[in-house]
Write a protein that holds these residues in place. Structure first.
Motif, PDB file in Angstrom:
ATOM      1  N   ARG A 187       0.667  -1.629   0.159  1.00 11.25           N
ATOM      2  CA  ARG A 187      -0.118  -0.009   0.490  1.00 11.25           C
ATOM      3  C   ARG A 187       1.175   1.185   0.086  1.00 11.25           C
ATOM      4  O   ARG A 187       1.485   1.250   1.175  1.00 11.25           O
ATOM      5  N   ARG A 188       0.418   2.507  -1.467  1.00 15.68           N
ATOM      6  CA  ARG A 188       1.643   3.373  -0.877  1.00 15.68           C
ATOM      7  C   ARG A 188       0.923   4.391  -1.955  1.00 15.68           C
ATOM      8  O   ARG A 188      -0.265   3.758  -2.520  1.00 15.68           O
ATOM      9  N   ALA A 189       1.193   5.342  -1.561  1.00 11.22           N
ATOM     10  CA  ALA A 189       0.672   7.057  -2.693  1.00 11.22           C
ATOM     11  C   ALA A 189       1.274   6.605  -4.215  1.00 11.22           C
ATOM     12  O   ALA A 189       2.385   6.013  -4.304  1.00 11.22           O
ATOM     13  N   VAL A 190       0.670   6.286  -5.526  1.00  7.19           N
ATOM     14  CA  VAL A 190       1.216   6.304  -6.253  1.00  7.19           C
ATOM     15  C   VAL A 190       0.304   7.537  -7.505  1.00  7.19           C
ATOM     16  O   VAL A 190      -0.611   8.371  -7.505  1.00  7.19           O
ATOM     17  N   ASP A 191       1.221   8.663  -7.995  1.00 11.66           N
ATOM     18  CA  ASP A 191       0.739   9.769  -9.033  1.00 11.66           C
ATOM     19  C   ASP A 191       0.114   9.525 -10.491  1.00 11.66           C
ATOM     20  O   ASP A 191      -0.316   7.583 -10.418  1.00 11.66           O
ATOM     21  N   VAL A 248      -8.186   5.071 -10.889  1.00  7.28           N
ATOM     22  CA  VAL A 248      -7.456   6.501 -11.308  1.00  7.28           C
ATOM     23  C   VAL A 248      -7.470   7.088  -9.721  1.00  7.28           C
ATOM     24  O   VAL A 248      -8.127   7.004  -8.699  1.00  7.28           O
ATOM     25  N   PRO A 249      -6.445   7.651  -9.320  1.00 11.82           N
ATOM     26  CA  PRO A 249      -6.137   8.165  -8.272  1.00 11.82           C
ATOM     27  C   PRO A 249      -6.925   9.121  -7.649  1.00 11.82           C
ATOM     28  O   PRO A 249      -6.574   9.734  -6.705  1.00 11.82           O
ATOM     29  N   SER A 250      -7.432   9.915  -9.455  1.00 14.04           N
ATOM     30  CA  SER A 250      -8.331  10.774  -8.326  1.00 14.04           C
ATOM     31  C   SER A 250     -10.350  10.852  -9.059  1.00 14.04           C
ATOM     32  O   SER A 250     -10.474  11.382  -9.863  1.00 14.04           O
ATOM     33  N   PHE A 282      -9.712   3.645   6.779  1.00 14.04           N
ATOM     34  CA  PHE A 282      -9.547   4.780   6.662  1.00 14.04           C
ATOM     35  C   PHE A 282      -8.267   4.842   5.945  1.00 14.04           C
ATOM     36  O   PHE A 282      -8.029   6.608   5.474  1.00 14.04           O
ATOM     37  N   ASP A 283      -7.098   4.144   5.941  1.00 13.11           N
ATOM     38  CA  ASP A 283      -5.942   3.451   4.920  1.00 13.11           C
ATOM     39  C   ASP A 283      -5.920   3.934   3.528  1.00 13.11           C
ATOM     40  O   ASP A 283      -7.241   3.296   2.686  1.00 13.11           O
ATOM     41  N   ARG A 284      -6.644   5.221   3.166  1.00 17.93           N
ATOM     42  CA  ARG A 284      -6.248   5.788   1.718  1.00 17.93           C
ATOM     43  C   ARG A 284      -5.633   5.159   0.266  1.00 17.93           C
ATOM     44  O   ARG A 284      -5.518   5.711  -0.645  1.00 17.93           O
ATOM     45  N   ARG A 285      -4.164   5.312   1.279  1.00 15.56           N
ATOM     46  CA  ARG A 285      -3.022   4.555   0.400  1.00 15.56           C
ATOM     47  C   ARG A 285      -3.453   3.450  -1.134  1.00 15.56           C
ATOM     48  O   ARG A 285      -4.635   2.781  -0.868  1.00 15.56           O
ATOM     49  N   ALA A 286      -3.346   3.648  -1.911  1.00 13.09           N
ATOM     50  CA  ALA A 286      -3.652   2.846  -3.054  1.00 13.09           C
ATOM     51  C   ALA A 286      -2.811   1.270  -2.733  1.00 13.09           C
ATOM     52  O   ALA A 286      -1.974   1.371  -2.614  1.00 13.09           O
ATOM     53  N   TYR A 287      -3.385   0.191  -3.229  1.00 16.42           N
ATOM     54  CA  TYR A 287      -3.357  -1.120  -3.535  1.00 16.42           C
ATOM     55  C   TYR A 287      -2.391  -1.279  -5.075  1.00 16.42           C
ATOM     56  O   TYR A 287      -2.866  -0.374  -5.898  1.00 16.42           O
TER      57      TYR A 287
END
Length: 276
Positions: free
Chosen positions: A15-19, A153-155, A201-206
């Protein structure tokens, strides 16, 4: 959990941030690489000319979330992230004259052409990104998606805003996604999948990565509140939230969906909203 071995194989999962650029690239590459196996695994369940909203097997014929079919025949309809276009093709086969389906994956669209030829029902398709739709303002009366594009999609706000932009006043948006509560549980359809192991509530992407650390599959998590705020922020009015129950006699397992968990906790959320 896949029935075939020819899906892209990740080196690791996290799980991490992705642009946005990384997310779109991963989505296109994964679905191009996975399309053949996906259609082989799930094509019979989805049907070439059928409209299935979710792994629970709820169909548009069962529930009519898009409204009266007679009225729908006179409307312009857009299918978001349609894959091989099974849902849009079902509408075309029932006399809805103007239906367009789009997907990010060229290989999925090739499967759409194959099914067009096999079924005799042709569906116009476009390769596109839900965050930048190639359609004019107020072009459609109905926009819908069955597990297409929105989770990848990230957004989600951008995707919802684009969907709202192409809707005419009075238009309808309906889309199904993984029920947000499921993100707290392992992707396991058995009794072992009942244990909460991460924060809702963890909104990091899979993210699934290759051996070089490049994302090859990305799926984004939003809470129920995130989806509601995104709908409102797009200028739409939430009309309903459908949470399909697991039906008796349905024993098909699809990833984390199956009868054991499906009878106890929701697996799918279907949001319905209108444009004032």
């Amino acid at each position: 959990m896949h029935e075939h071995d020819d899906y892209p194989v990740p080196g690791r999962m996290e799980r991490r941030a992705v642009d946005p650029r990384e997310s779109v690239r991963a989505g296109r590459l994964w679905w191009d690489g996975a399309a053949d196996a996906y259609q082989a695994d799930h094509g019979d369940f989805l049907g070439d000319v059928d409209f299935v909203w979710c792994p629970e097997g709820l169909t548009e014929a069962d529930i009519g979330l898009l409204g009266d079919l007679d009225a729908l025949r006179e409307r312009r309809v857009l299918e978001v992230g349609g894959g091989a276009g099974q849902c849009g093709r079902w509408l075309r086969a029932r006399g809805v004259r103007e239906v367009v389906s789009f997907d990010l994956s060229f290989r999925q669209l090739q499967h759409a052409r194959r099914i067009d030829e096999d079924s005799g029902t042709r569906l116009p398709t476009v390769q596109a990104d839900v965050q930048r739709l190639p359609f004019s303002d107020a072009a459609f009366d109905v926009v819908f998606s069955s597990f297409g594009a929105f989770p990848f999609v990230p957004s989600a706000d951008d995707a919802l805003a684009e969907s709202a932009r192409v809707l005419r006043p009075g238009g309808l948006l309906v889309f199904s996604v993984t029920h947000p509560v499921r993100w707290s549980f392992p992707d396991d359809p058995t009794e072992h999948g009942f244990t909460v192991h991460q924060s809702y509530f963890d909104r990091r992407a899979y993210v699934e990565e290759d051996d070089h650390g490049n994302a090859i599959y990305v799926e984004h998590h939003r809470t129920v509140g995130d989806w509601v705020r995104g709908i409102a922020g797009a200028g739409l009015v939430l009309r309903d939230l459908t949470e399909p129950e697991w039906p008796e006699g349905h024993d098909r397992v699809w990833g984390g969906w199956g009868p054991v968990r499906g009878r106890m906790i929701p697996g799918t959320a279907i949001f319905s909203a209108v444009k004032p």
